[in-house]
Design a protein around this motif. Structure first.
Motif, PDB file in Angstrom:
ATOM      1  N   PRO A   1     -47.001 119.668 -41.623  1.00  0.00           N
ATOM      2  CA  PRO A   1     -47.699 118.923 -42.684  1.00  0.00           C
ATOM      3  C   PRO A   1     -48.000 117.477 -42.337  1.00  0.00           C
ATOM      4  N   SER A   2     -47.639 117.041 -41.093  1.00  0.00           N
ATOM      5  CA  SER A   2     -47.820 115.615 -40.769  1.00  0.00           C
ATOM      6  C   SER A   2     -48.106 115.466 -39.285  1.00  0.00           C
ATOM      7  N   MET A   3     -48.843 114.390 -38.958  1.00  0.00           N
ATOM      8  CA  MET A   3     -49.103 114.097 -37.556  1.00  0.00           C
ATOM      9  C   MET A   3     -47.821 113.700 -36.840  1.00  0.00           C
ATOM     10  N   ASN A   4     -46.818 113.263 -37.612  1.00  0.00           N
ATOM     11  CA  ASN A   4     -45.539 112.926 -37.000  1.00  0.00           C
ATOM     12  C   ASN A   4     -44.853 114.158 -36.407  1.00  0.00           C
ATOM     13  N   ASP A   5     -45.303 115.332 -36.813  1.00  0.00           N
ATOM     14  CA  ASP A   5     -44.755 116.555 -36.241  1.00  0.00           C
ATOM     15  C   ASP A   5     -45.324 116.859 -34.867  1.00  0.00           C
ATOM     16  N   CYS A   6     -46.323 116.115 -34.431  1.00  0.00           N
ATOM     17  CA  CYS A   6     -46.915 116.285 -33.104  1.00  0.00           C
ATOM     18  C   CYS A   6     -46.035 115.575 -32.084  1.00  0.00           C
ATOM     19  N   LEU A   7     -45.447 116.325 -31.161  1.00  0.00           N
ATOM     20  CA  LEU A   7     -44.508 115.805 -30.180  1.00  0.00           C
ATOM     21  C   LEU A   7     -45.142 115.836 -28.792  1.00  0.00           C
ATOM     22  N   CYS A   8     -44.701 114.927 -27.926  1.00  0.00           N
ATOM     23  CA  CYS A   8     -45.239 114.861 -26.562  1.00  0.00           C
ATOM     24  C   CYS A   8     -44.868 116.134 -25.795  1.00  0.00           C
ATOM     25  N   ILE A   9     -45.832 116.647 -25.025  1.00  0.00           N
ATOM     26  CA  ILE A   9     -45.606 117.860 -24.249  1.00  0.00           C
ATOM     27  C   ILE A   9     -44.640 117.582 -23.108  1.00  0.00           C
ATOM     28  N   ALA A  10     -44.133 118.658 -22.469  1.00  0.00           N
ATOM     29  CA  ALA A  10     -43.229 118.501 -21.326  1.00  0.00           C
ATOM     30  C   ALA A  10     -43.924 117.697 -20.234  1.00  0.00           C
ATOM     31  N   GLY A  11     -43.169 116.794 -19.609  1.00  0.00           N
ATOM     32  CA  GLY A  11     -43.718 115.933 -18.571  1.00  0.00           C
ATOM     33  C   GLY A  11     -44.247 114.623 -19.106  1.00  0.00           C
ATOM     34  N   TYR A  12     -44.207 114.432 -20.445  1.00  0.00           N
ATOM     35  CA  TYR A  12     -44.703 113.210 -21.075  1.00  0.00           C
ATOM     36  C   TYR A  12     -43.681 112.742 -22.109  1.00  0.00           C
ATOM     37  N   SER A  13     -43.642 111.403 -22.322  1.00  0.00           N
ATOM     38  CA  SER A  13     -42.727 110.831 -23.306  1.00  0.00           C
ATOM     39  C   SER A  13     -43.496 109.878 -24.216  1.00  0.00           C
ATOM     40  N   ARG A  14     -42.908 109.609 -25.378  1.00  0.00           N
ATOM     41  CA  ARG A  14     -43.560 108.774 -26.381  1.00  0.00           C
ATOM     42  C   ARG A  14     -43.425 107.300 -26.015  1.00  0.00           C
ATOM     43  N   MET A  15     -44.560 106.595 -26.052  1.00  0.00           N
ATOM     44  CA  MET A  15     -44.576 105.148 -25.905  1.00  0.00           C
ATOM     45  C   MET A  15     -45.524 104.610 -26.964  1.00  0.00           C
ATOM     46  N   GLY A  16     -44.952 104.093 -28.069  1.00  0.00           N
ATOM     47  CA  GLY A  16     -45.768 103.670 -29.196  1.00  0.00           C
ATOM     48  C   GLY A  16     -46.401 104.882 -29.850  1.00  0.00           C
ATOM     49  N   SER A  17     -47.709 104.863 -29.984  1.00  0.00           N
ATOM     50  CA  SER A  17     -48.427 105.979 -30.611  1.00  0.00           C
ATOM     51  C   SER A  17     -48.988 106.944 -29.580  1.00  0.00           C
ATOM     52  N   GLU A  18     -48.694 106.716 -28.303  1.00  0.00           N
ATOM     53  CA  GLU A  18     -49.265 107.548 -27.251  1.00  0.00           C
ATOM     54  C   GLU A  18     -48.175 108.296 -26.489  1.00  0.00           C
ATOM     55  N   CYS A  19     -48.606 109.351 -25.806  1.00  0.00           N
ATOM     56  CA  CYS A  19     -47.733 110.084 -24.885  1.00  0.00           C
ATOM     57  C   CYS A  19     -48.142 109.710 -23.470  1.00  0.00           C
ATOM     58  N   VAL A  20     -47.188 109.218 -22.691  1.00  0.00           N
ATOM     59  CA  VAL A  20     -47.475 108.774 -21.324  1.00  0.00           C
ATOM     60  C   VAL A  20     -46.710 109.651 -20.349  1.00  0.00           C
ATOM     61  N   GLU A  21     -47.254 109.833 -19.154  1.00  0.00           N
ATOM     62  CA  GLU A  21     -46.663 110.707 -18.163  1.00  0.00           C
ATOM     63  C   GLU A  21     -45.353 110.156 -17.623  1.00  0.00           C
ATOM     64  N   CYS A  22     -44.454 111.067 -17.270  1.00  0.00           N
ATOM     65  CA  CYS A  22     -43.215 110.669 -16.625  1.00  0.00           C
ATOM     66  C   CYS A  22     -43.532 110.106 -15.239  1.00  0.00           C
ATOM     67  N   SER A  23     -42.864 109.052 -14.862  1.00  0.00           N
ATOM     68  CA  SER A  23     -43.085 108.424 -13.561  1.00  0.00           C
ATOM     69  C   SER A  23     -42.490 109.272 -12.450  1.00  0.00           C
ATOM     70  N   LYS A  24     -42.826 108.963 -11.220  1.00  0.00           N
ATOM     71  CA  LYS A  24     -42.200 109.604 -10.069  1.00  0.00           C
ATOM     72  C   LYS A  24     -40.693 109.349 -10.121  1.00  0.00           C
TER      73      LYS A  24
END
Length: 629
Positions: A118-141
């Motif tokens: 029921p909310s956009m807050n239920d949208c979680l970053c996919i595997a290989g990515y983590s939350r940074m602010g409002s975006e999902c960014v890739e895991c570093s090497k």
């Protein structure tokens, strides 16, 4: 005057009624006047002001008999009119508002994990990515994240690495590679400290030269061990936290093998050496000194070799073994003293022939052998021989090899049979002719037998006159058991026509061809089969012309130019002889019921093969048997 018999019914699901139901008072009064006895309200005609149900709009739904439509709740939708239920948003989508006709996609690189978010807050970053602010960014090497979620990426553990971004796992360092670490000394700690800094690596570092790890995924240089045949020490200076491992080869005369009690290992590591695991102690274990009876010929050996048979070594840390004196040997490998050198096979102690104990070893004479170390010479038994001095094995007389013979005239005399009837002999007695073969360890002339394609009496008995076995024959050279038609004076003669022999094991004499086959040449190793539908009346057929029409088959001239053939007897006929003759008719008032398919013979099926297959017709019986004599 008219009456009304209509009634109310519920709207279907997905529909509803606009307005209230109106009842006509005049209609009720009129009905009561006309029908005073019918007071049941269900019989009262009713006039309604609404006769239809309306459909729910998109985004709304209703159940059966509803007067209103309900909006779809957040996390669900419907895009169709007259919906009876709403549809949940699938994983990867959400809907924050009610009464909607579709769900919204999660932002890039995120997704929901359940239905009906029921909310956009239920949208979680996919595997290989983590939350940074409002975006999902890739895991570093050097980092990874294995599952959907907003948690931070995890560092690769010691012994693993990752050289790509946005990864869901780390890779193990290959065997003999580790992650770079530093030593952190801790006062009072077990081992004096711990290795740190092996996490979040993007590459692995190879172990020092001649060092290996037991398995893949090793986390520090502490897991590097000097390989088999090498020793070394893991060292550091008092002013530095860095450690280094130097592996040097074990010297000749020593070895270093596996030390399996130190660390776990896998079968693939069976060629590795596991060294002591103490941080401050040696990293290569100890080089094992080769003991007496063994040696190591060069540096970096992983094991000490046992001195071979015929050698010994009394010293430790030896690089070679010492050969026993001439004519001496050892009973087994690993001899550690010269007194284990005893008379070799083919020799015996001189003391057994009057010499002093251990003075020398005497050769076994031809015809004798000593099979093992420190044994006496003994005569070769009958059927065997030894033609040299100092022999440790007797050779077999006899030869059954027929493989080089490809025809009756292609005979290799080198395969000639032999025998020996006495012990202690230096050779074998050859069979009478090159056509004879004999079994291994043959002991008598009677073991000599004519080879394949040839026949004659065992032992090659032969006289200067014509051989015969006729009753009352005065010929002293007659061969008992020979066929009456065997008249050759040769020791081994080619198989007679109509006969065959495919091996020396078959016997002295060639075997007659079985019925249905023939041998048209002498010296044949197999008979040829008669053609389909034909057979021979007796064994030992000598020509294909003796293959005549089989039982139940009639000789027939075929169409012009096609020769003749054998055809199955027709219904009402039989043939009980093997000959090129016609089928015979059944006796009067009898018949055969059908063509009889019998196995054997010339194959291909045949007709009735005896008169007994002729059965009396209906209304007739066989004649009575003749009276006894």
């Amino acid at each position: 005057r008219s009456s009304f018999a209509s009634s109310c019914s519920a709207c279907d699901a997905g529909n509803f009624v606009k307005g209230m139901i109106a009842i006509s008072i005049q209609a009720i009064e009129h009905t009561l006047d006309e029908y005073p006895a019918r007071l049941d309200k269900t019989s009262i005609p009713i006039n309604t002001s609404s006769t239809t149900c309306s459909r729910c709009s998109v985004g709304f739904y209703s159940g059966s008999g509803s007067s209103t439509c309900s909006s779809c709740l957040p996390g669900s939708y419907t895009s169709a009119m007259a919906s009876t239920a709403c549809i949940l948003c699938i994983p990867g989508q959400y809907q924050m508002f009610d009464g909607r006709t579709k769900c919204d996609l999660c932002p890039l690189l995120s997704r929901t994990t359940t239905f009906g978010a029921p909310s956009m807050n239920d949208c979680l970053c996919i595997a290989g990515y983590s939350r940074m602010g409002s975006e999902c960014v890739e895991c570093s090497k050097g980092y990874y994240k294995a599952s959907v979620g907003n948690e931070p990426c995890n560092p690769c553990a010691a012994g693993t690495f990752q050289n790509l971004t946005a990864q869901t796992s780390c890779l193990n360092c290959a065997r003999s590679w580790v992650t770079a670490t530093v030593w952190n000394p801790i006062a009072g700690a077990v081992g004096g400290g711990m290795w740190v800094g092996g996490e979040s690596k993007t590459t692995c570092t190879p172990c020092p030269r001649y060092a290996v790890t037991v398995t893949e995924g090793s986390g520090s240089i502490a897991m590097c061990f000097c390989d088999a045949g090498y020793v070394g020490t893991l060292e550091t200076s008092a002013s530095s936290a860095s450690w280094h491992l130097t592996c040097t080869p074990c010297p000749a005369g020593t070895s270093k093998g596996l030390q399996l009690e130190r660390l776990p290992y896998t079968s693939s590591a069976s060629s590795l050496t596991l060294n002591i695991s103490s941080i401050t102690g040696g990293r290569g274990g100890l080089c094992d000194i080769c003991q007496a009876g063994s040696y190591s010929g060069g540096a970096n050996s992983s094991f000490c070799s046992m001195c071979p048979v015929g050698t010994y070594q009394t010293n430790v840390m030896a690089t070679t073994c010492i050969t026993c004196p001439a004519n001496f040997s050892t009973a087994s490998e690993g001899a550690s003293i010269v007194s284990l050198c005893l008379c070799a096979g083919g020799y015996e102690r001189s003391s057994t022939i009057g010499g002093g104990e251990g003075e020398a070893c005497k050769q076994c004479a031809p015809g004798q052998v000593s099979a093992s170390v420190d044994s006496l010479c003994s005569a070769c038994p009958a059927g065997k021989y030894s033609n040299t001095s100092a022999s440790s094995v007797c050779f077999l007389c006899g030869n059954k090899d027929e493989s080089s013979v490809t025809s009756a005239t292609s005979v290799a005399s080198v395969n000639r049979g032999s025998f020996q009837g006495m012990s202690g002999q230096t050779g074998c007695v050859m069979c009478p002719s090159a056509l004879h073969r004999s079994p291994p360890a043959a002991t008598s002339l009677s073991h000599c037998r004519c080879m394949l394609r040839f026949e004659g009496p065992d032992g090659g008995k032969n006289g200067s006159a014509r051989l015969s076995t006729s009753a009352g024959d005065d010929n002293d050279d007659a061969v008992a058991g020979a066929p009456l038609d065997w008249t050759f004076r040769d020791m081994c003669a080619p198989c007679r026509v109509g006969h065959w022999k495919d091996s020396v094991d078959q016997g002295a004499w060639c075997v007659p061809c079985a019925p249905g086959s023939y041998a048209h040449l002498t010296g044949m190793s197999a008979c040829r089969q008669c053609g389909a539908g034909t057979w021979t009346a007796a064994q030992a057929a000598t020509t294909i012309d003796l293959c005549t029409c089989d039982l139940g088959r009639s000789f027939q001239l075929l169409t012009a130019g096609n020769g003749s053939g054998c055809e199955a007897c027709l219904v009402g006929q039989y043939k009980n002889t093997v000959a090129n003759s016609p089928c015979l008719r059944c006796p009067d008032f009898s018949n055969t019921s059908l063509l009889v398919e019998l196995a054997g013979g010339g194959g291909g099926g045949r007709g009735s093969d005896q008169v007994s297959r002729c059965i009396c017709s209906i209304g007739y019986t066989p004649p009575p048997p003749p009276p006894p004599p």
